[in-house]
Write a protein that holds these residues in place. Structure first.
Motif, PDB file in Angstrom:
ATOM      1  N   ASP A  81      -8.435 -13.606   0.140  1.00  0.00           N
ATOM      2  CA  ASP A  81      -7.322 -14.305   0.746  1.00  0.00           C
ATOM      3  C   ASP A  81      -6.902 -13.692   2.069  1.00  0.00           C
ATOM      4  O   ASP A  81      -5.978 -14.159   2.710  1.00  0.00           O
ATOM      5  CB  ASP A  81      -6.126 -14.278  -0.228  1.00  0.00           C
ATOM      6  CG  ASP A  81      -5.091 -15.317   0.143  1.00  0.00           C
ATOM      7  OD1 ASP A  81      -5.484 -16.385   0.621  1.00  0.00           O
ATOM      8  OD2 ASP A  81      -3.902 -15.035  -0.024  1.00  0.00           O
ATOM      9  N   ASN A  82      -7.575 -12.620   2.469  1.00  0.00           N
ATOM     10  CA  ASN A  82      -7.336 -11.983   3.750  1.00  0.00           C
ATOM     11  C   ASN A  82      -5.907 -11.484   3.920  1.00  0.00           C
ATOM     12  O   ASN A  82      -5.396 -11.399   5.027  1.00  0.00           O
ATOM     13  CB  ASN A  82      -7.614 -12.957   4.910  1.00  0.00           C
ATOM     14  CG  ASN A  82      -8.876 -13.714   4.686  1.00  0.00           C
ATOM     15  OD1 ASN A  82      -9.941 -13.121   4.692  1.00  0.00           O
ATOM     16  ND2 ASN A  82      -8.776 -15.002   4.446  1.00  0.00           N
ATOM     17  N   SER A  83      -5.188 -11.227   2.843  1.00  0.00           N
ATOM     18  CA  SER A  83      -3.792 -10.847   2.971  1.00  0.00           C
ATOM     19  C   SER A  83      -3.666  -9.446   3.526  1.00  0.00           C
ATOM     20  O   SER A  83      -4.343  -8.539   3.095  1.00  0.00           O
ATOM     21  CB  SER A  83      -3.097 -10.916   1.603  1.00  0.00           C
ATOM     22  OG  SER A  83      -3.105 -12.239   1.146  1.00  0.00           O
ATOM     23  N   LEU A  84      -2.763  -9.286   4.479  1.00  0.00           N
ATOM     24  CA  LEU A  84      -2.432  -7.964   4.997  1.00  0.00           C
ATOM     25  C   LEU A  84      -1.247  -7.459   4.200  1.00  0.00           C
ATOM     26  O   LEU A  84      -0.105  -7.759   4.505  1.00  0.00           O
ATOM     27  CB  LEU A  84      -2.058  -8.075   6.481  1.00  0.00           C
ATOM     28  CG  LEU A  84      -3.221  -8.162   7.444  1.00  0.00           C
ATOM     29  CD1 LEU A  84      -2.720  -8.641   8.785  1.00  0.00           C
ATOM     30  CD2 LEU A  84      -3.854  -6.811   7.596  1.00  0.00           C
ATOM     31  N   GLN A  85      -1.492  -6.737   3.148  1.00  0.00           N
ATOM     32  CA  GLN A  85      -0.425  -6.301   2.275  1.00  0.00           C
ATOM     33  C   GLN A  85       0.283  -5.087   2.862  1.00  0.00           C
ATOM     34  O   GLN A  85      -0.341  -4.131   3.304  1.00  0.00           O
ATOM     35  CB  GLN A  85      -0.984  -5.956   0.894  1.00  0.00           C
ATOM     36  CG  GLN A  85      -1.699  -7.125   0.242  1.00  0.00           C
ATOM     37  CD  GLN A  85      -0.795  -8.310   0.044  1.00  0.00           C
ATOM     38  OE1 GLN A  85       0.357  -8.159  -0.350  1.00  0.00           O
ATOM     39  NE2 GLN A  85      -1.285  -9.495   0.325  1.00  0.00           N
ATOM     40  N   ILE A  86       1.594  -5.127   2.886  1.00  0.00           N
ATOM     41  CA  ILE A  86       2.384  -4.006   3.372  1.00  0.00           C
ATOM     42  C   ILE A  86       2.766  -3.146   2.181  1.00  0.00           C
ATOM     43  O   ILE A  86       3.426  -3.609   1.246  1.00  0.00           O
ATOM     44  CB  ILE A  86       3.657  -4.501   4.081  1.00  0.00           C
ATOM     45  CG1 ILE A  86       3.253  -5.394   5.261  1.00  0.00           C
ATOM     46  CG2 ILE A  86       4.501  -3.340   4.544  1.00  0.00           C
ATOM     47  CD1 ILE A  86       4.419  -6.019   5.965  1.00  0.00           C
ATOM     48  N   PHE A  87       2.346  -1.900   2.155  1.00  0.00           N
ATOM     49  CA  PHE A  87       2.627  -1.000   1.050  1.00  0.00           C
ATOM     50  C   PHE A  87       3.731  -0.043   1.463  1.00  0.00           C
ATOM     51  O   PHE A  87       3.499   0.874   2.260  1.00  0.00           O
ATOM     52  CB  PHE A  87       1.371  -0.217   0.660  1.00  0.00           C
ATOM     53  CG  PHE A  87       0.236  -1.102   0.242  1.00  0.00           C
ATOM     54  CD1 PHE A  87       0.383  -1.966  -0.823  1.00  0.00           C
ATOM     55  CD2 PHE A  87      -0.962  -1.095   0.936  1.00  0.00           C
ATOM     56  CE1 PHE A  87      -0.659  -2.787  -1.206  1.00  0.00           C
ATOM     57  CE2 PHE A  87      -2.003  -1.911   0.562  1.00  0.00           C
ATOM     58  CZ  PHE A  87      -1.843  -2.761  -0.519  1.00  0.00           C
ATOM     59  N   PRO A  88       4.950  -0.224   0.975  1.00  0.00           N
ATOM     60  CA  PRO A  88       6.036   0.676   1.382  1.00  0.00           C
ATOM     61  C   PRO A  88       5.870   2.049   0.762  1.00  0.00           C
ATOM     62  O   PRO A  88       5.227   2.214  -0.262  1.00  0.00           O
ATOM     63  CB  PRO A  88       7.278  -0.035   0.825  1.00  0.00           C
ATOM     64  CG  PRO A  88       6.768  -0.827  -0.333  1.00  0.00           C
ATOM     65  CD  PRO A  88       5.376  -1.243   0.027  1.00  0.00           C
ATOM     66  N   LYS A  89       6.481   3.008   1.390  1.00  0.00           N
ATOM     67  CA  LYS A  89       6.444   4.362   0.871  1.00  0.00           C
ATOM     68  C   LYS A  89       7.280   4.485  -0.390  1.00  0.00           C
ATOM     69  O   LYS A  89       8.372   3.942  -0.493  1.00  0.00           O
ATOM     70  CB  LYS A  89       6.994   5.343   1.917  1.00  0.00           C
ATOM     71  CG  LYS A  89       6.046   5.598   3.079  1.00  0.00           C
ATOM     72  CD  LYS A  89       4.947   6.518   2.639  1.00  0.00           C
ATOM     73  CE  LYS A  89       4.095   6.938   3.818  1.00  0.00           C
ATOM     74  NZ  LYS A  89       3.050   7.857   3.447  1.00  0.00           N
ATOM     75  N   ASP A  90       6.769   5.201  -1.354  1.00  0.00           N
ATOM     76  CA  ASP A  90       7.536   5.538  -2.534  1.00  0.00           C
ATOM     77  C   ASP A  90       8.511   6.645  -2.146  1.00  0.00           C
ATOM     78  O   ASP A  90       8.143   7.638  -1.521  1.00  0.00           O
ATOM     79  CB  ASP A  90       6.610   6.026  -3.648  1.00  0.00           C
ATOM     80  CG  ASP A  90       7.324   6.101  -4.987  1.00  0.00           C
ATOM     81  OD1 ASP A  90       8.501   6.492  -4.987  1.00  0.00           O
ATOM     82  OD2 ASP A  90       6.690   5.783  -6.002  1.00  0.00           O
ATOM     83  N   GLU A  91       9.780   6.455  -2.455  1.00  0.00           N
ATOM     84  CA  GLU A  91      10.795   7.428  -2.059  1.00  0.00           C
ATOM     85  C   GLU A  91      10.572   8.797  -2.655  1.00  0.00           C
ATOM     86  O   GLU A  91      10.977   9.813  -2.095  1.00  0.00           O
ATOM     87  CB  GLU A  91      12.179   6.907  -2.467  1.00  0.00           C
ATOM     88  CG  GLU A  91      12.557   5.611  -1.737  1.00  0.00           C
ATOM     89  CD  GLU A  91      13.929   5.121  -2.171  1.00  0.00           C
ATOM     90  OE1 GLU A  91      14.513   5.759  -3.069  1.00  0.00           O
ATOM     91  OE2 GLU A  91      14.399   4.116  -1.614  1.00  0.00           O
ATOM     92  N   LEU A 318     -12.511 -17.018   7.042  1.00  0.00           N
ATOM     93  CA  LEU A 318     -11.768 -15.761   7.138  1.00  0.00           C
ATOM     94  C   LEU A 318     -11.840 -14.995   5.826  1.00  0.00           C
ATOM     95  O   LEU A 318     -11.941 -13.761   5.814  1.00  0.00           O
ATOM     96  CB  LEU A 318     -10.310 -16.037   7.516  1.00  0.00           C
ATOM     97  CG  LEU A 318     -10.082 -16.566   8.939  1.00  0.00           C
ATOM     98  CD1 LEU A 318      -8.619 -16.929   9.141  1.00  0.00           C
ATOM     99  CD2 LEU A 318     -10.516 -15.555   9.984  1.00  0.00           C
ATOM    100  N   ALA A 319     -11.811 -15.714   4.719  1.00  0.00           N
ATOM    101  CA  ALA A 319     -11.934 -15.062   3.410  1.00  0.00           C
ATOM    102  C   ALA A 319     -13.301 -14.401   3.265  1.00  0.00           C
ATOM    103  O   ALA A 319     -13.411 -13.264   2.801  1.00  0.00           O
ATOM    104  CB  ALA A 319     -11.730 -16.093   2.293  1.00  0.00           C
ATOM    105  N   ARG A 320     -14.351 -15.127   3.663  1.00  0.00           N
ATOM    106  CA  ARG A 320     -15.695 -14.560   3.588  1.00  0.00           C
ATOM    107  C   ARG A 320     -15.823 -13.349   4.494  1.00  0.00           C
ATOM    108  O   ARG A 320     -16.418 -12.330   4.122  1.00  0.00           O
ATOM    109  CB  ARG A 320     -16.709 -15.626   4.003  1.00  0.00           C
ATOM    110  CG  ARG A 320     -18.163 -15.173   3.873  1.00  0.00           C
ATOM    111  CD  ARG A 320     -19.071 -15.987   4.766  1.00  0.00           C
ATOM    112  NE  ARG A 320     -18.759 -15.813   6.161  1.00  0.00           N
ATOM    113  CZ  ARG A 320     -19.107 -14.741   6.868  1.00  0.00           C
ATOM    114  NH1 ARG A 320     -19.781 -13.753   6.312  1.00  0.00           N
ATOM    115  NH2 ARG A 320     -18.773 -14.649   8.143  1.00  0.00           N
TER     116      ARG A 320
END
Length: 483
Positions: A81-91, A318-320
Motif C-alpha cells: 500500500d506504499n504507506s509512509l507510516q509515522i512511528f512516534p517515539k515511545d516516551e 506504486l505498490a509493486r
C-alpha cells in the motif's frame, strides 16, 4: 499472490461496465438466432479471463486496489500500500514505537478462499459423478455412448467427452436426445462452460458474473436445440418438446460445468419449449457486424482507466515498486534527498525519483529514469536532479535532453523553466544520535528542524529499513519509506 489478486480486483469497475454493455446488446439481439448470443458470450469470456487495462489520459475510471488502510494491515501490506507510516517515539524508551502487530489483507485472503471453494466444489462434484457413472453400460462400439440408471442425459468429460443416456428411453427418444448431445460435443459447449466456471471463480465477488454464468447456460441449451431441430418438421419438433417435458419431470442429477445436460431447470423449460417453434435466419453479415461491435466493446473496456502521473504510474504500480524496493540492498549510489518540506519529501537514487506526501503518509508519484530514457547518477551520461524551491517541479537533465515534471498537474515538458532550486543549508556535523547510521547529509530545513535519511543500527541496511528522520529540539519523527 498479491499481484494476481490485484489484476482481477483492480479492474472491477471496468468489468462491470463491459458486462452491462454486453447485457444491453444481448437484449437487442433477443429475437436473433441463438448462435449470435453464444458468439456474444465467447467474446465476453475474453474480458472475464483477461481483464487487461491500458491506462491513458482519456480514461474515466481509477483502478481499485482493494487494500485496507486501517489497523488490520500487516507489515507486508504496508509494502503493497506504499504507506509512509509515522512511528512516534515511545516516551519510556529511546527506540521508535512500532505499534501493534498487524493482520494480513483480509480482502485478498477472502478472494483466495473463494477460489479454493470453487476448486473443492468442482472436485467433489467430479467424484460424485464418477461414482454414478461407474456402473454405466457402453452401448456403442464406435462412440463413447453409455446408458445409466440416472433419469437424465448429459455429456461428461473435457478431454474425451462421453454421452450418458437414461436406460428407459424409447428408440425414437434415444435418437433425438443423442443428436442433441452430439451437437453439444460438436460445438464444444462443455469447454465453454468450463471456461465460464473458471471465469466465475476468478470474479466470484462480482454479482453480474453470476448472472452471466447462468445466462450463458440457458443460451447454450437453446442454441443446441436450434441446431438440433434445423430442417425438421412440426411433428418432430412437438416430439422433441414432449421428450424435454418427460425428462424434466423426473429426478435430476446435480451437475457442474464439466457436464452438459439435456434437460434444464424448470424455470427455463418454458423458454426452451417456446424457442423450439421458432425459425431463425442465419446471415453471415449479421455475425460479422455483431462480432466487430462486441470486439470494440471489449477494446473500449481496456481503455477505461485513467493514466495517473508520469510514466503511467497508478496505485498498483506504486505498490509493486514499494514491494520491490523493500527487498533490495543499497547499490553504489545511496539515496539522496532532493527536497523536503513540511508536507512533502522528494528522494532520488540511481533508478528514479520518489515523491512522498508526509501529511497523508503515502508514496504518491515516481519518475523512472529508464522509461524516460535517462541514465543513472554516475558516468558520462549522468542524470542531474533539481527540485524547485517550492517543491512543485522536478527537473531532470543530461548532456542531450531535459525534462520538467509538474507534481501538481502531473504534466511534463521537454524544456526547463527558470526555477529557483531547493538549496538547503547543510549541517557540518554528522548524526549525533547513537541509534542511526546516516545515509545522507543532515539538512537544516528551518525553525530548528533538521532531516536526514538513515537506518536504525539494529536492522539490516537495505531499502526496507530506510527512514527519513525529522529532528527538532526535544522531538523526533521517523518516516518509514519502503517498509
Amino acid at each position: 499472490m498479491n499481484d494476481f489478486f490485484k489484476f482481477y480486483s483492480g479492474s472491477l469497475s471496468g468489468t462491470i461496465i463491459v458486462i452491462i454493455l454486453f447485457l444491453f446488446i444481448r437484449f437487442l439481439l433477443r429475437k436473433q438466432s441463438n448462435y449470435i448470443k453464444i458468439m456474444l458470450w465467447v467474446i465476453l469470456l475474453i474480458r472475464l479471463l483477461f481483464p487487461v487495462s491500458i491506462y491513458t489520459e482519456y480514461g474515466i475510471l481509477y483502478s481499485e486496489t482493494f487494500v485496507e488502510k486501517n489497523e488490520n494491515l500487516s507489515a507486508q501490506e504496508m509494502k503493497s500500500d506504499n504507506s509512509l507510516q509515522i512511528f512516534p517515539k515511545d516516551e519510556n524508551t529511546s527506540k521508535p514505537y512500532m505499534g501493534k502487530k498487524k493482520n494480513i489483507n483480509i480482502l485478498m485472503i477472502l478472494w483466495y478462499i473463494g477460489l479454493l471453494v470453487f476448486a473443492v466444489y468442482y472436485i467433489i462434484q467430479r467424484i460424485a459423478v464418477c461414482r454414478r457413472t461407474k456402473n454405466a453400460k457402453k452401448i456403442s462400439s464406435q462412440d463413447e455412448i453409455y446408458e445409466w440408471k440416472e433419469s437424465m442425459a448429459c455429456v461428461i468429460g473435457l478431454v474425451k467427452p462421453k454421452i450418458f443416456l437414461p436406460f428407459d428411453l424409447s428408440p425414437e427418444q434415444r435418437q433425438i436426445v443423442l443428436q442433441h448431445e452430439k451437437t453439444h460435443i460438436k460445438r464444444k459447449d462443455y469447454l465453454l462452460m468450463m471456461l465460464y466456471y473458471i471465469a466465475l471463480a476468478l470474479n466470484w465477488y462480482n454479482p453480474l458474473c453470476w448472472l452471466i454464468y447462468f445466462g450463458v447456460n440457458k443460451d447454450i441449451e437453446m442454441a443446441c436445440d436450434e441446431q438440433t431441430l434445423q430442417n425438421t418438421s412440426m411433428e418432430e419438433r412437438k416430439f422433441y418438446a414432449r421428450t424435454l417435458l418427460r425428462l424434466c419431470d423426473k429426478g435430476r442429477l446435480k451437475y457442474v460445468s464439466a457436464m452438459r445436460p439435456f434437460i434444464c431447470e424448470r424455470s427455463t423449460l418454458k423458454m426452451r419449449i417456446k424457442n423450439i417453434g421458432k425459425e431463425y435466419s442465419c446471415q453471415k453479415t449479421i455475425y460479422i457486424v455483431v462480432a466487430s461491435g462486441l470486439l470494440l466493446v471489449v477494446l473500449f473496456g481496456s481503455f477505461l482507466y485513467k493514466k495517473i502521473g508520469l510514466n503511467n504510474v497508478d496505485s498498483k504500480e506504486l505498490a509493486r515498486l514499494a514491494s520491490y524496493k523493500s527487498t533490495l540492498n543499497f547499490d553504489d549510489t545511496m539515496p539522496k534527498i532532493g527536497y523536503v518540506g513540511k508536507e512533502q519529501l522528494v528522494v532520488y537514487d540511481n533508478m528514479g525519483v520518489y515523491v512522498y506526501d508526509l501529511s497523508s503518509s503515502d508514496l504518491t508519484d515516481y519518475v523512472d529514469f529508464e522509461k524516460n530514457h535517462f541514465k543513472g547518477l554516475q558516468g558520462d551520461d549522468a542524470t542531474f536532479i533539481h527540485v524547485s524551491k517550492d517543491g512543485r517541479y522536478i527537473q531532470l537533465s543530461d548532456n542531450e535532453k531535459q525534462l520538467q515534471y509538474d507534481l501538481k498537474t502531473k504534466q511534463q515538458k521537454n524544456q526547463l523553466d527558470k526555477k529557483e532550486s531547493w538549496n538547503p543549508k547543510t549541517e557540518p556535523m554528522g548524526v549525533e544520535t547513537a541509534e542511526y547510521y546516516s545515509v545522507s547529509d543532515v539538512y537544516y530545513i528551518g525553525e530548528g528542524e533538521t532531516c536526514f535519511l538513515a537506518i536504525n543500527k539494529n536492522v539490516t541496511p537495505n531499502y526496507g529499513a530506510l527512514l527519513c528522520v525529522v529532528s527538532n529540539v526535544g522531538a523526533e519523527k521517523e518516516y518509514s519509506l519502503f517498509d
